[in-house]
Design a protein around this motif. Structure first.
Motif, mmCIF file in Angstrom:
data_model
loop_
_atom_site.group_PDB
_atom_site.id
_atom_site.type_symbol
_atom_site.label_atom_id
_atom_site.label_comp_id
_atom_site.label_asym_id
_atom_site.label_seq_id
_atom_site.Cartn_x
_atom_site.Cartn_y
_atom_site.Cartn_z
ATOM 1 N N SER A 23 0.829 -1.200 0.000
ATOM 2 C CA SER A 23 0.000 0.000 0.000
ATOM 3 C C SER A 23 0.867 1.256 0.000
ATOM 4 C CB SER A 23 -0.904 -0.023 1.240
ATOM 5 O OG SER A 23 -1.786 1.053 1.205
ATOM 6 N N ALA A 26 2.631 1.589 -3.394
ATOM 7 C CA ALA A 26 1.710 2.046 -4.438
ATOM 8 C C ALA A 26 1.439 3.545 -4.298
ATOM 9 C CB ALA A 26 0.401 1.259 -4.353
ATOM 10 N N ALA A 27 1.240 3.996 -3.041
ATOM 11 C CA ALA A 27 0.948 5.414 -2.819
ATOM 12 C C ALA A 27 2.142 6.272 -3.217
ATOM 13 C CB ALA A 27 0.586 5.648 -1.359
ATOM 14 N N ARG B 257 -5.728 1.576 0.314
ATOM 15 C CA ARG B 257 -5.278 1.328 -1.051
ATOM 16 C C ARG B 257 -6.486 1.057 -1.942
ATOM 17 N NH1 ARG B 257 -1.437 -3.318 -3.348
ATOM 18 N NH2 ARG B 257 -1.067 -2.312 -5.366
ATOM 19 N N ARG B 260 -8.115 4.322 -2.727
ATOM 20 C CA ARG B 260 -7.333 5.285 -3.471
ATOM 21 C C ARG B 260 -7.027 4.844 -4.887
ATOM 22 N NH1 ARG B 260 -3.317 5.496 0.280
ATOM 23 N NH2 ARG B 260 -2.281 4.059 -1.148
ATOM 24 N N GLU B 261 -6.835 3.547 -5.058
ATOM 25 C CA GLU B 261 -6.303 3.120 -6.341
ATOM 26 C C GLU B 261 -7.278 2.263 -7.109
ATOM 27 O OE1 GLU B 261 -2.276 1.484 -6.479
ATOM 28 O OE2 GLU B 261 -2.093 2.270 -4.451
#
Lengths: 234, 467
Positions: A23, A26-27, B257, B260-261
């Motif tokens: 996570s 990815a951010a 996540r 957001r994604e």
């Protein structure tokens, strides 16, 4: 992708928990950083030598012989590398140990990923490894002084409007849903989704006093910031 | 407890007793002195009376005159009918009294009688003529009175002096009591470690001081134990919250996540599975925390089971897991009265511990031992250092602090296992490897037997291969 961040600072992530590691990585990728993630510190010197990171995110409790503090000391011995610790321990003694091990910042789990990304930016900016100013065509955001200038004119933004604009600017070119904006700008408490509309229209009004619309509504999806490129403007 | 002033009481009592003693002594001496004086007087009267016998050839009058001396009055009485008194010492009147004839020597000795506090000696000079000698009691009385006055003044002075001196002496004598009070006050004010350490523990104050020290020792010990318990609880809570943070952080990061994604289905499922896994891990941790906090008051629902089946089931459960160690079961079978779920939990904890320590093989070997069956759980991991063998059973003790995230649990496995076995009347200890054990850690699990089932050695089963 439209308007990637010009600089591509490199962040090394050492975290054994796969969800957190992925996570965070990815951010950071989305925020325009080049990342390299490993689950433990066993190969760290080799990885660091090859990847040449600008900053390391280290979990404190790691499997293997060295914990995050030990890895930080080893990394800093080899090169002057800023370090942010991720840890479940938040006692005063733990924090002191962290800063004693050369932490530039100390983030306690559970954390909000976007906040961690902001802290990464802040550390890099403080050390001069990231430009202090976000340059989006005729819009310039100084993230250190929180000053926003459009077409040479300073904008008077509230703190929330500033955070909203900064998030949109970092995610520029991407369509962001109301939920995303709400959680990343306001947080995960139970806020009214209308907050986003209200603040977007206020921000939009201030932005458009000095130039054309750059903060667009995408019906049914959310909002997107599309800066005016020099080429487009011309 | 009545608490009058000890010093005032001792002074009052001492002065009272002293005064009483002085009074008794005074009265005694007074009586004795009176008796002595009286005897003296009697003796004197008798000697005067015998003097009268010696003085012959004197007229009655001159005899009386000669015999009268300070303190003694002499009279001659003549019996005349009713016995009138005649002749008292008078200035000499020669010739008045007729010359008494000779023959007085035959007269009997004087008789001394006491009349109204005065001694009177009577002696018959001649028939009808009696010499009466009266001792003056006033002189004796005066002497006694003088003695009494002196005694009274001396006694009063002694009592007054005692009343003045006793408090000073007592203040000195009561100094140890003051020290005791001071020690108690300091301790009450939060001071610790203060002891009286009596030089003579056998004396009365020494006994009090010894008891006082013993009380302080006990109190400070209890206080220390309470503080330690509070510290342990605090550390436990802090450790527990830290343990919960890691899965929570993972769940939070995974969920963020997802918000957001934009992920493709495969990635989204992977994240969701991990989120669920972490949630369950947090749930198990909460279960363990609750269990470990209740270990003391645990009741188990027991049923007779074959130990061998239990061991085999535990081994089989590990087999399909990725990275699980190879578990072999061997040794005697036995019937044990157990809560199968709890014993399975114990075995799973022990196997998980071995795996977390890096063991690739685990051996479960049962041996009948009197009224118990002993199961040796050995592994080929690094083992447990002798020094750490008792602390591993404390809550939240992990020999390798980094291992929690790697699946080693929160350091609750062994305390839970021991607590569950204790609830079954069994025990769990960490021991040295013996021949046949794998060379790493050896945990010795004991359970009471219901009845030994055919004590025959079963052939070792083929190790259950993982994967």
């Amino acid at each position: 992708m439209v308007g990637r961040m010009p600089s591509s600072a490199r962040v090394l992530v050492v975290e054994d928990d796969v969800l957190i590691r992925e996570s965070v990585t990815a951010a950071l990728d989305r925020a325009g950083f080049a990342t390299c993630a490993v689950a433990d510190g066993s190969q760290l010197p080799a990885v660091a030598a090859e990847f040449r990171p600008d900053l390391a995110l280290l979990d404190v409790t790691l499997p293997g012989p060295a914990d995050g503090f030990g890895l930080a000391r080893a990394l800093r011995r080899d090169r002057d590398l800023p370090v942010i610790f991720l840890t479940a321990r938040d006692g005063a003694a733990d924090r002191l140990a962290g800063f004693g091990a050369g932490a530039d910042d100390y983030v306690v789990k559970p954390f909000i990923v976007e906040e961690l990304v902001a802290r990464v930016r802040a550390v890099l900016r403080r050390l001069g490894r990231l430009p202090a100013t976000l340059d989006l065509g005729d819009l310039k955001i100084d993230e250190q002084s929180a000053e926003v200038v459009r077409a040479g004119a300073g904008l008077e933004l509230t703190a929330t409007e500033y955070r909203l604009l900064a998030y949109l600017a970092h995610e520029r070119g991407r369509i962001l849903s109301k939920t995303q904006l709400l959680t990343q700008v306001w947080g995960y408490d139970d806020y009214d989704a209308n907050l986003v509309e209200v603040h977007v229209s206020a921000l939009r009004r201030k932005l458009e006093e000095h130039g054309p619309r750059i903060l667009h509504t995408v019906r049914g999806f959310g909002y997107v910031l599309r800066p005016i490129d020099g080429a487009q403007a011309a | 407890m009545r608490t009058p002033s000890l010093r005032r009481r001792v002074v009052l009592w001492s002065v009272g007793v002293l005064a009483l003693l002085l009074l008794v002594v005074g009265v005694g001496v007074d009586l004795a002195l009176g008796a002595v004086l009286k005897a003296e007087q009697r003796q004197r009267l008798e000697s005067v009376a015998s003097l009268a016998d010696a003085l012959t050839g004197l007229s009655d009058q001159s005899l009386a005159d000669r015999l009268s001396m300070p303190g003694i009055e002499a009279r001659i009485t003549y019996r005349s009918g009713g016995g009138a008194v005649v002749g008292t010492p008078q200035p000499r009147e020669p010739g008045r009294a007729p010359r008494p004839p000779a023959g007085r020597s035959s007269a009997p000795d004087a008789t001394v009688t006491e009349v109204g506090g005065s001694l009177i000696a009577t002696e018959a000079l001649r028939p009808g003529v009696t010499l009466v000698l009266t001792a003056d009691s006033g002189q004796t009385e005066a002497e006694l009175a003088r003695f009494r006055a002196i005694m009274a003044i001396a006694s009063a002075a002694a009592v007054a002096l005692a009343a003045v001196l006793l408090p000073l002496v007592l203040r000195r004598a009561m100094r140890p009591l003051g020290e005791l009070t001071r020690a108690a006050r300091e301790t009450a004010a939060g001071g610790r470690g203060r002891r009286l350490a009596p030089r003579n523990p056998a004396s009365d104050l020494g006994r009090a001081a010894t008891q006082f020290d013993a009380m302080l020792e006990e109190l400070e010990g209890a206080e220390h134990r309470a503080e330690e318990a509070a510290d342990r609880l605090g550390r436990f809570l802090s450790d527990a919250s830290h343990e919960l943070r890691t899965p929570l952080a993972a769940v939070s990061a995974g969920a963020e996540r997802l918000i957001r994604e934009p992920l493709d289905d495969a990635d989204r499922d992977r994240v969701l599975v991990q989120v669920v896994r972490e949630t369950r891990r947090a749930g198990r941790l909460v279960d363990d925390l609750l269990l470990v906090s209740r270990l003391g008051e645990l009741t188990v629902d027991t049923r007779e089971r074959s130990l061998r089946c239990l061991l085999q089931e535990a081994a089989d459960r590990v087999a399909p897991r990725r990275d699980g160690p190879t578990v072999s079961v061997s040794g005697d079978d036995a019937t044990v009265a157990v809560d199968a779920g709890r014993i399975d939990q114990v075995l799973a904890n022990l196997i998980a511990n071995a795996a977390a320590a890096g063991a690739r093989r685990v051996r479960l070997h049962a041996v009948l031992d009197g009224a118990e069956v002993a199961v040796r759980v050995s592994d080929d991991g690094p083992g447990i250092p002798v020094a750490a063998r008792s602390v591993v059973f404390d809550r939240m003790v992990r020999l390798d602090p980094a291992r929690s995230a790697a699946g080693g649990g929160a350091g609750l496995g062994l305390p839970i296992a021991r607590g569950l076995l204790a609830a079954h009347g069994g025990s769990l200890a960490c021991v040295d490897p013996v021949a046949g054990d794998l060379p790493g850690a050896v945990l010795l699990l004991r359970l009471p037997l219901v009845a030994a089932a055919e004590p025959r050695l079963l052939p070792s089963t083929e190790p259950v291969r993982a994967r």
